[in-house]
Design an enzyme around this catalytic site. Structure first.
Site, short mmCIF file in Angstrom:
data_model
loop_
_atom_site.label_atom_id
_atom_site.label_comp_id
_atom_site.label_asym_id
_atom_site.label_seq_id
_atom_site.Cartn_x
_atom_site.Cartn_y
_atom_site.Cartn_z
N TYR A 17 30.08 33.81 39.92
CA TYR A 17 31.38 34.25 41.02
C TYR A 17 30.85 34.64 42.24
O TYR A 17 31.15 34.44 43.24
CB TYR A 17 32.13 35.25 40.12
CG TYR A 17 33.27 35.71 41.02
CD1 TYR A 17 34.33 34.88 41.30
CD2 TYR A 17 33.47 37.20 41.61
CE1 TYR A 17 35.21 35.27 42.23
CE2 TYR A 17 34.27 37.34 42.35
CZ TYR A 17 35.33 36.77 42.64
OH TYR A 17 36.39 36.93 43.46
N GLY A 62 49.82 35.71 42.50
CA GLY A 62 48.71 36.72 43.12
C GLY A 62 48.84 36.58 44.59
O GLY A 62 49.78 36.89 45.20
N GLY A 97 46.34 27.74 45.89
CA GLY A 97 46.67 28.78 44.84
C GLY A 97 48.02 29.61 44.90
O GLY A 97 47.62 30.87 44.71
N ALA A 98 48.79 28.91 45.58
CA ALA A 98 49.99 29.53 46.13
C ALA A 98 50.88 30.23 44.84
O ALA A 98 52.14 30.50 45.40
CB ALA A 98 50.86 28.98 47.05
N ASN A 99 50.76 29.82 43.92
CA ASN A 99 51.84 30.13 42.84
C ASN A 99 51.85 31.49 42.08
O ASN A 99 52.52 31.94 41.27
CB ASN A 99 52.03 29.06 41.71
CG ASN A 99 50.51 28.92 40.81
OD1 ASN A 99 49.63 29.53 41.19
ND2 ASN A 99 50.61 28.33 39.70
N SER A 155 35.20 37.52 48.61
CA SER A 155 35.14 39.05 48.00
C SER A 155 34.29 39.70 48.38
O SER A 155 32.88 39.39 48.79
CB SER A 155 35.09 38.45 46.37
OG SER A 155 34.81 39.88 45.47
N GLY A 165 48.07 34.26 46.40
CA GLY A 165 48.80 33.39 47.12
C GLY A 165 50.16 33.39 47.30
O GLY A 165 50.65 33.01 48.40
#
Length: 294
Positions: A163, A24, A20-22, A137, A26
Site C-alpha cells: 500500500y 467514502g 471510486g465514486a460510489n 496518502s 469518492g
C-alpha cells in the site's frame, strides 16, 4: 460556497470524472463537485452500487463502469469518452489487502492504485482542460522508494508495504505528469491530495476480522469524517495552487485543507521518470502530448 473561508468556484457547465465514486471519499467528492454545479461522471466497478450512490446526490451525475484492476476496462472507459473533461479525480483505491493479482497480473494495490490511474489519465489526457488530481496518502512516507526490480513485491509482500509503495507511486506520478505537461506547453495542472485519517470502508478489506475490527474502532474514535477527508481533494482541484501541489489536512490527520509536506522520496524526479517509463512498459499506454519546440 466556501470551505473555511476558501472560496470555491462555480463549475456550471464543467464535467468531472471521479473514480471510486460510489462510497467514502469518492461519493463525498462527487457531492461537493455537484454542489459547485459540475456534472460528475461516477466511474465505478459496480454500476448497481454506483446507481444507488448517485440516487443520493442532488445534481447531475452519470454512472459508468470502470475497473482499474483491468486495463481492458480502463481502455473501454476512455475509448467511449467524448468532449471536454475539466477535472479527472483519481480517487479509487484499495488498502492493505491480502496478496492478489489484477486481471493483467500486477500486484493488486500497485496495479489498481497506480497503474490503473496511470493508464486512465494518459488515455483521457487529450480531453482534460483543467486538472488531474490523484489521491495519495500520508502513509507514502513509510515507503523508502519504489522497488523497481520487484514492483509486485514477490517474496516480499506485506499488505502495508504494498500500500505505501502504491501511494508513493501516486506522488511520483503526479510529479512526472506535471513536468511533462509543462514541457508540452499545457495549461493542465497535475496535483495530489491525501485525506488524513478519514473514516471510510477502505480500511475494511484486510482479510482479518480482528484487524478490520481494530480499524473500525479507530475510525469511530480517531478519524475525521469522509466529508472532511474529501476536502483536500477539492482543495487540490479548485484552489490557486502550483503544479504538483499536494494538499492534506492542516494537522496531518485532521483539520481544514492546506498544502501538505511529503517525503524526500516523493520529490525524487529521477525515480519519478523511471516509474513513468516502467509504467508505460507495463500498461502499453504512453503520454499523448507532444513536447513544445522552440
Amino acid at each position: 460556497m466556501t470551505m473555511d473561508a476558501v472560496t470555491l468556484p462555480d463549475l456550471s457547465g464543467r464535467t468531472a470524472v471521479v473514480t471510486g465514486a460510489n462510497s467514502g471519499l469518492g461519493i463525498e467528492t462527487t457531492r461537493m463537485l455537484v454542489g459547485m454545479g459540475a456534472r460528475v461522471v461516477m466511474a465505478v466497478r459496480d454500476v448497481d452500487k454506483g446507481g444507488r450512490a448517485a440516487a443520493t446526490v442532488q445534481g447531475e451525475t452519470e454512472v459508468r463502469r470502470l475497473d482499474l484492476a483491468d486495463l481492458a476496462s480502463v481502455r473501454a472507459f476512455a475509448g467511449e469518452w467524448e468532449g471536454d473533461l475539466h477535472l479527472l479525480i483519481n480517487n479509487a483505491g484499495v488498502m492493505a489487502i491480502p496478496e492478489s493479482r489484477t486481471e493483467d497480473g500486477f500486484e493488486t494495490q500497485f496495479g489498481t492504485n497506480h497503474l490503473g490511474h496511470f493508464a486512465l489519465t494518459n488515455l483521457l489526457l487529450e480531453h482534460v482542460t483543467g486538472r488531474v488530481v490523484t489521491v495519495s496518502s500520508s502513509m507514502h512516507r513509510m515507503a523508502q522508494g519504489i522497488d523497481f526490480d520487484n514492483v509486485d513485491l514477490v517474496g516480499r509482500y506485506t499488505p502495508y508495504r504494498a500500500y505505501c509503495q502504491s501511494k508513493l507511486a501516486n506522488l511520483l506520478f503526479t510529479l512526472e505528469l506535471q513536468r511533462r505537461l509543462v514541457d508540452a506547453g499545457s495549461s493542465v495542472l497535475a496535483t495530489a491530495a491525501h485525506p488524513g485519517y478519514a473514516a471510510t470502508n477502505l480500511q475494511s478489506h484486510s482479510g482479518s476480522r480482528f484487524q478490520n475490527g481494530l480499524l473500525a474502532l479507530g475510525n469511530k474514535v480517531f478519524a475525521q469524517s469522509a466529508t472532511a477527508g474529501a476536502l483536500p481533494t477539492i482543495y487540490a482541484a479548485t484552489q490557486d495552487v502550483p503544479g504538483a501541489a499536494y494538499a492534506g489536512p492542516k494537522n496531518m490527520g485532521r483539520g481544514a485543507p492546506a498544502l501538505a509536506g511529503r517525503s524526500e522520496a516523493a520529490w525524487d524526479s529521477v525515480a519519478a521518470h523511471r516509474l513513468w517509463t516502467l509504467s508505460e512498459q507495463l500498461t502499453g499506454v504512453t503520454f499523448p502530448l507532444k513536447p513544445q519546440t522552440d
